[in-house]
Design a protein around this motif. Structure first.
Motif, PDB file in Angstrom:
ATOM      1  N   LYS A 109       6.460  -4.841 -15.267  1.00 36.82           N
ATOM      2  CA  LYS A 109       6.984  -3.853 -14.331  1.00 36.82           C
ATOM      3  C   LYS A 109       5.897  -3.648 -13.283  1.00 36.82           C
ATOM      4  CE  LYS A 109       5.408   0.117 -17.074  1.00 36.82           C
ATOM      5  NZ  LYS A 109       5.817   1.382 -17.710  1.00 36.82           N
ATOM      6  N   PRO A 110       6.237  -3.139 -12.096  1.00 39.09           N
ATOM      7  CA  PRO A 110       5.222  -2.992 -11.052  1.00 39.09           C
ATOM      8  C   PRO A 110       3.999  -2.220 -11.546  1.00 39.09           C
ATOM      9  CG  PRO A 110       7.392  -2.631 -10.135  1.00 39.09           C
ATOM     10  CD  PRO A 110       7.577  -2.731 -11.623  1.00 39.09           C
ATOM     11  N   VAL A 111       2.825  -2.739 -11.151  1.00 39.77           N
ATOM     12  CA  VAL A 111       1.544  -2.114 -11.485  1.00 39.77           C
ATOM     13  C   VAL A 111       1.037  -1.406 -10.243  1.00 39.77           C
ATOM     14  CG1 VAL A 111      -0.869  -2.599 -12.046  1.00 39.77           C
ATOM     15  CG2 VAL A 111       0.947  -3.809 -13.256  1.00 39.77           C
ATOM     16  N   GLN A 112       0.590  -0.188 -10.396  1.00 44.57           N
ATOM     17  CA  GLN A 112       0.007   0.500  -9.259  1.00 44.57           C
ATOM     18  C   GLN A 112      -1.240   1.253  -9.694  1.00 44.57           C
ATOM     19  OE1 GLN A 112       3.572   2.859  -8.277  1.00 44.57           O
ATOM     20  NE2 GLN A 112       2.360   4.710  -8.672  1.00 44.57           N
ATOM     21  N   GLY A 113      -2.126   1.446  -8.731  1.00 50.24           N
ATOM     22  CA  GLY A 113      -3.364   2.139  -9.070  1.00 50.24           C
ATOM     23  C   GLY A 113      -4.247   2.313  -7.851  1.00 50.24           C
ATOM     24  N   ASP A 114      -5.331   3.064  -8.034  1.00 50.86           N
ATOM     25  CA  ASP A 114      -6.320   3.266  -6.986  1.00 50.86           C
ATOM     26  C   ASP A 114      -7.069   1.964  -6.729  1.00 50.86           C
ATOM     27  OD1 ASP A 114      -5.674   5.970  -6.868  1.00 50.86           O
ATOM     28  OD2 ASP A 114      -7.162   6.489  -8.399  1.00 50.86           O
ATOM     29  N   VAL A 115      -7.423   1.765  -5.482  1.00 46.80           N
ATOM     30  CA  VAL A 115      -8.198   0.591  -5.101  1.00 46.80           C
ATOM     31  C   VAL A 115      -9.679   0.959  -5.083  1.00 46.80           C
ATOM     32  CG1 VAL A 115      -8.679  -1.056  -3.246  1.00 46.80           C
ATOM     33  CG2 VAL A 115      -6.321  -0.396  -3.748  1.00 46.80           C
ATOM     34  N   VAL A 116     -10.489   0.153  -5.768  1.00 44.46           N
ATOM     35  CA  VAL A 116     -11.942   0.365  -5.773  1.00 44.46           C
ATOM     36  C   VAL A 116     -12.620  -0.961  -5.441  1.00 44.46           C
ATOM     37  CG1 VAL A 116     -11.836   2.251  -7.444  1.00 44.46           C
ATOM     38  CG2 VAL A 116     -12.142  -0.102  -8.259  1.00 44.46           C
ATOM     39  N   VAL A 117     -13.847  -0.846  -4.930  1.00 45.75           N
ATOM     40  CA  VAL A 117     -14.603  -2.045  -4.569  1.00 45.75           C
ATOM     41  C   VAL A 117     -15.726  -2.268  -5.566  1.00 45.75           C
ATOM     42  CG1 VAL A 117     -14.075  -1.693  -2.132  1.00 45.75           C
ATOM     43  CG2 VAL A 117     -16.248  -0.879  -3.049  1.00 45.75           C
ATOM     44  N   LEU A 118     -16.180  -3.476  -5.638  1.00 42.99           N
ATOM     45  CA  LEU A 118     -17.293  -3.835  -6.504  1.00 42.99           C
ATOM     46  C   LEU A 118     -18.535  -3.075  -6.045  1.00 42.99           C
ATOM     47  CD1 LEU A 118     -17.288  -5.917  -8.841  1.00 42.99           C
ATOM     48  CD2 LEU A 118     -18.395  -7.512  -7.249  1.00 42.99           C
ATOM     49  N   VAL A 161     -14.105   2.512   0.742  1.00 43.22           N
ATOM     50  CA  VAL A 161     -15.505   2.942   0.904  1.00 43.22           C
ATOM     51  C   VAL A 161     -15.604   4.189   1.765  1.00 43.22           C
ATOM     52  CG1 VAL A 161     -16.388   0.608   0.582  1.00 43.22           C
ATOM     53  CG2 VAL A 161     -15.912   1.424   2.892  1.00 43.22           C
ATOM     54  N   ASN A 162     -14.587   4.463   2.568  1.00 43.23           N
ATOM     55  CA  ASN A 162     -14.608   5.668   3.410  1.00 43.23           C
ATOM     56  C   ASN A 162     -13.895   6.853   2.777  1.00 43.23           C
ATOM     57  OD1 ASN A 162     -16.093   4.504   5.533  1.00 43.23           O
ATOM     58  ND2 ASN A 162     -14.239   3.572   6.396  1.00 43.23           N
ATOM     59  N   GLY A 163     -13.526   6.710   1.495  1.00 43.55           N
ATOM     60  CA  GLY A 163     -12.948   7.834   0.769  1.00 43.55           C
ATOM     61  C   GLY A 163     -11.542   8.193   1.172  1.00 43.55           C
ATOM     62  N   GLN A 164     -10.772   7.248   1.685  1.00 41.76           N
ATOM     63  CA  GLN A 164      -9.402   7.536   2.120  1.00 41.76           C
ATOM     64  C   GLN A 164      -8.363   7.303   1.026  1.00 41.76           C
ATOM     65  OE1 GLN A 164     -10.157   5.029   5.720  1.00 41.76           O
ATOM     66  NE2 GLN A 164      -9.063   6.659   6.803  1.00 41.76           N
ATOM     67  N   GLY A 165      -8.822   6.942  -0.152  1.00 40.60           N
ATOM     68  CA  GLY A 165      -7.950   6.888  -1.321  1.00 40.60           C
ATOM     69  C   GLY A 165      -6.792   5.920  -1.261  1.00 40.60           C
ATOM     70  N   PRO A 166      -7.032   4.640  -0.953  1.00 39.57           N
ATOM     71  CA  PRO A 166      -5.902   3.699  -0.924  1.00 39.57           C
ATOM     72  C   PRO A 166      -5.366   3.438  -2.327  1.00 39.57           C
ATOM     73  CG  PRO A 166      -7.959   2.504  -0.672  1.00 39.57           C
ATOM     74  CD  PRO A 166      -8.311   3.960  -0.625  1.00 39.57           C
ATOM     75  N   LYS A 167      -4.052   3.370  -2.423  1.00 41.55           N
ATOM     76  CA  LYS A 167      -3.372   2.967  -3.660  1.00 41.55           C
ATOM     77  C   LYS A 167      -2.416   1.841  -3.309  1.00 41.55           C
ATOM     78  CE  LYS A 167      -3.231   7.712  -5.567  1.00 41.55           C
ATOM     79  NZ  LYS A 167      -4.030   7.522  -6.797  1.00 41.55           N
ATOM     80  N   MET A 186       0.869  -1.175   0.000  1.00 43.26           N
ATOM     81  CA  MET A 186       0.000   0.000   0.000  1.00 43.26           C
ATOM     82  C   MET A 186       0.905   1.223   0.000  1.00 43.26           C
ATOM     83  SD  MET A 186      -3.141   1.048   2.548  1.00 43.26           S
ATOM     84  CE  MET A 186      -2.128   1.394   4.007  1.00 43.26           C
ATOM     85  N   ILE A 187       0.720   2.116  -0.986  1.00 42.65           N
ATOM     86  CA  ILE A 187       1.591   3.283  -1.111  1.00 42.65           C
ATOM     87  C   ILE A 187       0.871   4.581  -0.758  1.00 42.65           C
ATOM     88  CG2 ILE A 187       3.134   2.203  -2.774  1.00 42.65           C
ATOM     89  CD1 ILE A 187       1.589   3.583  -5.012  1.00 42.65           C
ATOM     90  N   ALA A 188      -0.434   4.527  -0.529  1.00 41.79           N
ATOM     91  CA  ALA A 188      -1.193   5.695  -0.079  1.00 41.79           C
ATOM     92  C   ALA A 188      -2.465   5.184   0.611  1.00 41.79           C
ATOM     93  CB  ALA A 188      -1.553   6.606  -1.259  1.00 41.79           C
ATOM     94  N   PRO A 189      -2.926   5.880   1.646  1.00 38.62           N
ATOM     95  CA  PRO A 189      -2.416   7.146   2.173  1.00 38.62           C
ATOM     96  C   PRO A 189      -1.189   6.991   3.071  1.00 38.62           C
ATOM     97  CG  PRO A 189      -4.306   6.421   3.447  1.00 38.62           C
ATOM     98  CD  PRO A 189      -4.151   5.447   2.331  1.00 38.62           C
ATOM     99  N   ARG A 190      -0.742   5.771   3.267  1.00 37.97           N
ATOM    100  CA  ARG A 190       0.499   5.531   4.002  1.00 37.97           C
ATOM    101  C   ARG A 190       1.161   4.295   3.416  1.00 37.97           C
ATOM    102  NH1 ARG A 190      -0.673   1.506   7.960  1.00 37.97           N
ATOM    103  NH2 ARG A 190      -2.909   1.203   8.331  1.00 37.97           N
ATOM    104  N   ILE A 191       2.369   4.018   3.870  1.00 38.53           N
ATOM    105  CA  ILE A 191       3.126   2.888   3.348  1.00 38.53           C
ATOM    106  C   ILE A 191       2.911   1.663   4.241  1.00 38.53           C
ATOM    107  CG2 ILE A 191       5.408   1.998   2.751  1.00 38.53           C
ATOM    108  CD1 ILE A 191       4.522   4.245   0.955  1.00 38.53           C
ATOM    109  N   LYS A 192       2.574   0.548   3.623  1.00 42.33           N
ATOM    110  CA  LYS A 192       2.421  -0.689   4.387  1.00 42.33           C
ATOM    111  C   LYS A 192       2.622  -1.880   3.449  1.00 42.33           C
ATOM    112  CE  LYS A 192      -0.757  -3.320   7.392  1.00 42.33           C
ATOM    113  NZ  LYS A 192      -0.337  -4.628   6.862  1.00 42.33           N
ATOM    114  N   SER A 193       3.487  -2.811   3.836  1.00 39.56           N
ATOM    115  CA  SER A 193       3.607  -4.066   3.101  1.00 39.56           C
ATOM    116  C   SER A 193       2.378  -4.917   3.403  1.00 39.56           C
ATOM    117  CB  SER A 193       4.872  -4.824   3.520  1.00 39.56           C
ATOM    118  OG  SER A 193       6.029  -4.103   3.146  1.00 39.56           O
TER     119      SER A 193
END
Length: 521
Positions: A128-137, A262-268, A107-114
């Motif tokens: 190459k590494p893929v990154q993007g916003d996380v969205v739910v169904l 779902v809480n709008g915290q923008g995980p990437k 996880m690279i946003a909103p904080r760093i976590k393996s």
């Protein structure tokens, strides 16, 4: 008079106790010299732990189509030959070749976590590494609304599994919650599962077809969490995508991403999963043979599947079954030099994708199937064997009962039998032979948490093996195999009359064609 009576009573009591002490206890029944030698060999010269280290630690998981699976075939052939047993790899088909690599999910946003995650089997790699916003169904009203949403997923990483409010297993909640809280939490869990099924249904897709739709819509990756309901245990199966990676995330980290989304915290997140597509590779069974000295065209078969899923080491599914049968045939080769019937060990490939190795063997070797005295299969974990069903063969109670009489009572007394039982329709490789009318039986084990904790999960590792239980199973299997080989009678194959179930006439299971070109279409 009373004193005299009391003295007589005490004398009689002491005498009866002395007589009882001189009698052999039930656990020390009169065993055959062969049974005694098996017990001594297994308890004092076991090769189980050494083989487990070589197979599970050295080679690791054995997914069909991987180099590790072929290494396991080669290893098992070499092991059998080292004991003086003729052995070979028998090809039964081809499969999509693939090899697992490293999985790094952060996880690279909103904080760093393996994150605790891994790619699914046959998942495409990331160049190459893929990154993007996380969205739910989304929770849509129907397929039209979902198809509109699909237009928004390009470059996104989509979570498509149910969110779990709690990662605690049911048994822990039951242990600690008050009854009313337990009832509330169990209702929530059931309601959440039903609501998620409806959410999937309203998209117009299924869990099997949804990944392809997301891939076509341009999603960067798909993430699931196939949680078993036990803390830390997720099932790792195969990917359904062709170009984008599919990853499984632990229930804890999946829940984190889901809540943030779902809480709008923008995980990437960033995904770097390395694997290799190896094209088309051959698939094999390992077959070992000790030819019979009197009846070489009649067979006692020791059966287990060698392949596994690859979320962990495949230790209890089916490393323990493989080890049981290898140790059994080692013991038989050493202690039973004049085996009456031919003894085969068959370690199957691609059981996990539909009993393919054993179904192919049945199709390719009708002459062996015709001569089967008995087949014993072991495939459900590390526990001691506690159940044997007659698989629908009318007279199975007779010969299995005879053979079990030779087994130490401390082992056989725990085994429940059901005769004639119903024929197995799947589940493991004995069913391939039952369908062909051959007497094949599952040696079913005590659970030791198999279903929820180790079966096809990331927790199916060496440390979950209970070697004392496996030794028990080797002793049982070796004695049963000996008794079956020595039995003067050929086993009767008469089938039961199949019952009417829920108003429908049931039928003996039909033989099925094996998959011989897996994953290549």
């Amino acid at each position: 008079m009373k004193l005299y009576t009391a003295i007589l009573y005490v004398t009689a009591l002491l005498g009866s106790q002395l007589l009882y002490a001189q009698q052999p206890p039930a656990s020390r029944q009169k065993l055959s010299p062969f049974a005694e030698s098996v017990i001594n060999e297994v308890n004092h010269n076991s090769q189980l732990e050494k083989m487990a280290s070589e197979l599970l630690d050295g080679i690791g998981p054995r997914l069909v189509g991987t180099p590790e699976m072929e290494q396991a075939n080669d290893w098992s052939v070499a092991k059998l030959e080292s004991w003086g047993i003729s052995a070979q790899k028998q090809q039964f088909g081809e499969w999509r070749g693939w090899q697992r690599g490293t999985s790094e999910v952060t996880m690279i946003a909103p904080r760093i976590k393996s994150l605790d995650a891994t790619q699914l089997a046959w998942s495409p790699a990331t160049k190459k590494p893929v990154q993007g916003d996380v969205v739910v169904l989304p929770n849509v009203s129907g397929p039209d609304e979902f198809n509109q949403w699909l237009k928004t997923v390009k470059g996104k990483i989509v979570l498509i599994s149910q969110y779990q409010r709690s990662g605690r297993p049911d048994y822990q909640i039951k242990e600690f919650a008050k009854p009313e809280l337990y009832d509330k939490l169990m209702k929530e869990r059931a309601d959440d599962a039903a609501a998620f099924q409806q959410r999937i249904a309203r998209t117009g897709y299924t869990t099997a077809t949804l990944p392809e739709a997301l891939e076509k819509a341009g999603a960067a990756a798909i993430a699931i969490s196939n949680w078993t309901g036990i803390m830390g245990a997720n099932r790792i199966f195969g990917a359904r995508t062709q170009k984008i990676p599919t990853i499984d995330i632990s229930v804890e980290d999946y829940g984190l991403l889901y809540r943030m989304a779902v809480n709008g915290q923008g995980p990437k997140i960033r995904i770097n999963v390395q694997s290799k597509n190896l094209g088309t590779v051959k698939t094999y069974n390992t077959i070992g043979c000790i030819e019979g000295k009197e009846k070489p065209n009649e067979y006692v078969i020791l059966s287990a599947h060698l392949d596994s899923w690859d979320g962990a080491q495949g230790a209890t599914d089916n490393g323990t079954g493989t080890l049981t049968m290898l140790e059994t045939i080692r013991v038989l080769k050493k202690l039973y030099p004049n085996n009456k019937r031919t003894i085969l060990i068959c370690l199957w490939g691609s059981e996990e994708q539909g009993l393919n190795g054993s179904r192919a063997f049945v199709k390719d070797h009708p002459e062996i199937v015709k001569g089967i005295q008995v087949l014993f299969n072991q495939d459900n974990g590390t526990g001691r064997i506690t159940n044997i069903s007659g698989q629908g063969f009318v007279n199975s109670y007779s010969y299995i009962g005879r053979w079990l009489d030779a087994v130490p009572k401390d082992i056989s007394s725990e085994i429940q039998t059901s005769f004639p039982g119903m024929p197995g329709t799947g589940g493991s490789d004995f069913a391939s032979f039952v369908a062909a009318g051959a007497p094949a039986f599952s040696l079913s084990s005590l659970s030791w948490g198999y279903g929820g904790y180790t079966w096809h999960t990331n927790r199916d590792t060496y440390d979950k093996i209970v070697f004392d239980e496996v030794k028990n199973n080797v002793i049982l299997t070796a004695i049963l195999a000996y008794e079956a080989s020595e039995d003067p009678e050929f086993t009767n194959r008469e089938k039961r009359i199949m019952p009417v179930i829920n108003g429908q006439q049931s039928n003996w299971p039909e033989m099925k064609e094996p998959e011989r070109k897996g994953g290549l279409n």
